[in-house]
Design an enzyme around this catalytic site. Structure first.
Site, PDB file in Angstrom:
ATOM      1  CG  HIS A 111       0.135   8.757  -6.626  1.00  0.00           C
ATOM      2  ND1 HIS A 111      -0.899   9.422  -5.870  1.00  0.00           N
ATOM      3  CD2 HIS A 111      -0.177   9.606  -7.867  1.00  0.00           C
ATOM      4  CE1 HIS A 111      -1.574  10.139  -6.591  1.00  0.00           C
ATOM      5  NE2 HIS A 111      -1.099  10.092  -7.804  1.00  0.00           N
TER       6      HIS A 111
ATOM      7  CG  HIS B  57       0.293   6.143  -0.628  1.00  0.00           C
ATOM      8  ND1 HIS B  57      -0.819   6.792  -1.204  1.00  0.00           N
ATOM      9  CD2 HIS B  57      -0.444   5.589   0.500  1.00  0.00           C
ATOM     10  CE1 HIS B  57      -1.839   6.659  -0.410  1.00  0.00           C
ATOM     11  NE2 HIS B  57      -1.570   5.852   0.506  1.00  0.00           N
TER      12      HIS B  57
ATOM     13  CG  HIS C  70      -1.679   1.126   1.279  1.00  0.00           C
ATOM     14  ND1 HIS C  70      -3.170   1.106   0.984  1.00  0.00           N
ATOM     15  CD2 HIS C  70      -1.378   2.527   1.835  1.00  0.00           C
ATOM     16  CE1 HIS C  70      -3.437   2.382   1.375  1.00  0.00           C
ATOM     17  NE2 HIS C  70      -2.645   3.296   1.720  1.00  0.00           N
ATOM     18  CD  GLU C  71       1.605   3.661   3.478  1.00  0.00           C
ATOM     19  OE1 GLU C  71       1.819   4.718   2.935  1.00  0.00           O
ATOM     20  OE2 GLU C  71       0.564   3.566   4.197  1.00  0.00           O
TER      21      GLU C  71
HETATM   22 ZN    ZN Z   1      -2.841   5.365   2.122  1.00  0.00          ZN
END
Ligand code: ZN
Length: 683
Positions: free
Chosen positions: A479, A476, A472-473
């Site tokens: 991104h 990010h 998940h991180e």
């Molecule tokens: Zn998040």
């Protein structure tokens, strides 16, 4: 004699413009902040007092490029305050919260500056702007308006006061949670207390006791990586109850670190802030600048999940009760501290799945490699360890990131372990955002996790949830790293907040791919790949426990929305929370992800206030988005990957998020994949 040089103010000439971590001391920050604010004010005055007419370049691009000294110092400071804090840094944090908030208020309330931005905005159709320039103009104009640029007279002054007071309160709120987490540990004395705990947890508890200087040999702290497995594995109901009560009462202890009055005041000030903007509630103000746009949309989404999740929870509960009866547990009520333990028994017996067995296949280094490998297969990225680059802590490792053609994309720092002085949870941040305004800025992106470190004899082993957090991180992080925009304000994760969890949650899907698991999930002793039968059992068990997660999450989101939609003062946040949950018929036994007194999303800053729903909103997008790979028949389909890179990971805020999603998917997202994934509708 020359005054000693403040390293924060000297040029940062390390590779990637990294700060001189080894030279920076807490006392350097205050003078650096003051100088940064002064320089920023001077730059803005030069823009605001120009005699020529405003143009995109002399006003918008110049505004986007202003305040860089201040931004770099702030970015470093916030990172250190979260990952490597100290009493001295916390003191600076408290001392600087109000002056920094005052500075940013004054920037966005600068009448002369706003006049130029407003004039450009009024004439935006005739400026001949490119799409990204127009987006920047609209975004910055809205930033000004939402920060109170249009307020006059007393309202204006009051607004600035509100911003300063809120900054102080949110800082204190976060520090109080940190305090309660740092001051609690449950010592485990001897085999009677350790019974039932798997090796990895014993190792982590041993490590935690050593770090806390607890003689007992083992201790459970409130770090998620300890408390959750303890509640899952310990057969000692009395100890589970103690640990649970400590966990859910963070922020709720009378005395100097009580967050109840802090949260109450924050809510009151936010109501007043919203009123100054002409909104009936803070939720209305906050949601106006989101994809959802209105309360109605958010309530509708939450309701849809809630009405299905509550009955689904009752079905999970029946399985737990049956397991208790079969094990001859006392014939009394299932308590909140019992849920995870009995769910684990059901998982073992019904799905032959045992978290400890599973963890043996998830050593941390291999999972980091798995994330890098997925980024390589999707986007051609390569990660090379740069241990020659100094960071702020030995745990934080730096990787240079290059594109398929060898072009350096940026720097990725990953700091994986829980330790004293680091806040709980997992998050992504940046020391430098990607942009091309004035020079080519390469992103420097950080990921923080809070995994329990192995004890040296066994490596750090992750649970499947931990692996999801890592992915998940990392999503990010991508991104931030893949951002490809002209202006800093539109870069990376600086998107609408109900879009921001899309790249992160989307990336979690790859760790559920059997092919990825076979390749990377290998037993830490034998090196054998995870057996197909175990993957099968994981898939079968995946739906079990979803109702528990859905209820806990939605309950927190409902309380968040109710607190911020309130148009009347809330006197007692604990009573308020209980009332909202009771009105909704929330099952007490499930608890909720975050109670108000330690709900950092809402009260350690404002960006997730009336915004806890965003994970669910983004889940509608990520489950629908991943279906594009499923439809293509290949989780690494090159053509879909190229579109996902272009429209989701690279475009930042340079394109309106709904339009970006439709450009990627060819249509708007549908809610069904999310409901199906959560087991709330049939396949
Ligand atoms: Zn998040």
């Amino acid at each position: 004699m020359d005054a000693p040089i403040n390293p924060l103010l000297a040029p940062w000439d390390a590779p990637f413009g990294l700060p001189p971590f080894d030279l920076v001391r807490p006392e350097h920050f205050r003078p650096a902040f003051e100088r940064g604010m002064r320089e920023h004010r001077e730059e803005l005055a030069r823009i605001a007092t120009r005699h020529d007419a405003p143009t995109f370049d002399n006003t918008l691009a110049a505004f986007d490029a202003s305040g860089r000294l201040l931004s770099r110092v702030e970015a470093l400071f916030h990172n250190l305050a979260a990952s490597a804090t100290s009493d001295a840094l916390q003191a600076v944090q408290r001392e600087m919260a109000a002056p920094l908030a005052a500075h940013w208020s004054s920037v966005y309330m600068d009448a002369a500056l706003f006049e130029r931005v407003d004039a450009l905005h009024a004439g935006r159709d005739s400026l001949g702007l490119g799409a990204e320039q127009r987006r920047l103009l609209e975004r910055v104009h809205l930033d000004f308006v939402r920060a109170g640029a249009r307020l006059r007279g007393g309202a204006r002054q009051r607004y600035a006061q509100l911003m300063q007071r809120l900054a102080e309160l949110t800082t204190t709120f976060a520090q109080n949670v940190l305090h309660d987490e740092a001051s609690y540990a449950l010592p485990l004395r001897g085999e009677a207390d350790l019974a039932g705990l798997p090796d990895f947890l014993r190792a982590a508890a041993h490590q935690a006791a050593r770090e806390r200087g607890i003689g007992a040999g083992h201790a459970i702290t409130l770090a998620r990586s300890l408390i959750v497995p303890f509640l899952t594995f310990s057969p000692r109901r009395d100890l589970r109850e103690q640990a649970w009560r400590a966990w859910v009462s963070r922020g709720e202890h009378a005395g100097a670190h009580d967050n109840r009055p802090i949260a109450r005041e924050i809510l009151a000030l936010r109501r007043e802030q919203a009123a100054l903007h002409g909104h009936a509630s803070y939720a209305d103000y906050a949601l106006a600048d989101t994809m959802a746009r209105s309360q109605a949309q958010v309530w509708a989404l939450l309701d849809q999940v809630w009405v299905k999740a509550v009955p689904a929870l009752a079905r999970e509960r029946d399985l737990l009760e049956a397991a208790r009866r079969a094990h001859g547990a006392p014939d009394d009520a299932l308590e909140p501290w019992d849920w995870r333990y009995w769910a684990e028994q059901v998982r073992r017996e019904r799905y032959a799945l045992d978290d400890a067995e599973l963890k043996a296949y998830f050593p941390l280094p291999a999972m980091v490699e798995a994330a890098f490998d997925c980024a390589r297969r999707l986007f051609g990225l390569r990660f090379t360890l740069r241990d020659d680059l100094g960071t702020y802590h030995g745990d934080a490792r730096a990787y240079e990131v290059a594109d398929a053609d060898g072009r350096v994309v940026g720097l990725f720092l990953q700091d994986n372990f829980a330790r004293a002085g680091k806040r709980s949870g997992a998050w992504m941040s940046a020391l430098q955002w990607q942009h091309r305004n004035g020079f080519e800025a390469k992103p420097v992106v950080l990921n923080n996790n809070n995994f329990a470190r192995g004890d040296g004899q066994s490596p750090t082993l992750l649970s499947l949830d931990d692996v999801r957090t890592l992915f998940h991180e990392f999503g990010h992080g991508l991104h931030g790293l893949l951002s490809d925009v002209g202006y800093e304000r539109l870069s990376g994760t600086q998107v609408l907040r109900d879009f921001v969890e899309l790249p992160s949650q989307l990336f979690e899907h790859w760790i559920d791919e059997p092919e990825v698991l076979k390749r990377h999930a290998r037993h830490h002793r034998s090196g054998e790949p995870i057996p197909d039968t175990l993957i099968e059992r994981v898939r079968a068990a995946r739906r079990f426990g979803q109702a528990y997660e859905s209820v806990r999450y939605s309950a927190s989101a409902l309380v968040d929305m109710a607190a911020h939609a309130a148009t009347e003062p809330i006197d007692d946040i604990v009573a308020f929370e209980q009332r909202v949950l009771a009105e909704r018929g929330a099952p007490v036994v499930a608890g909720l992800n975050h109670r108000l007194a330690h709900f950092q999303h809402l009260f350690s800053g404002s960006s997730y206030a009336a915004g806890y729903y965003v994970y669910l909103w983004a889940e509608v997008l990520d489950t629908d988005a991943y279906d594009a790979f499923v439809e293509a028949g290949d989780p690494f389909d090159a053509e879909v990957a190229q579109r996902v890179r272009r429209w989701i990971y690279s475009s930042g805020n340079s394109v309106e998020p709904g339009a970006a999603y439709e450009a990627f998917r060819g249509r708007a997202a549908s809610i069904e994949p999310m409901l199906r994934e959560r087991g709330l509708i049939d396949d």
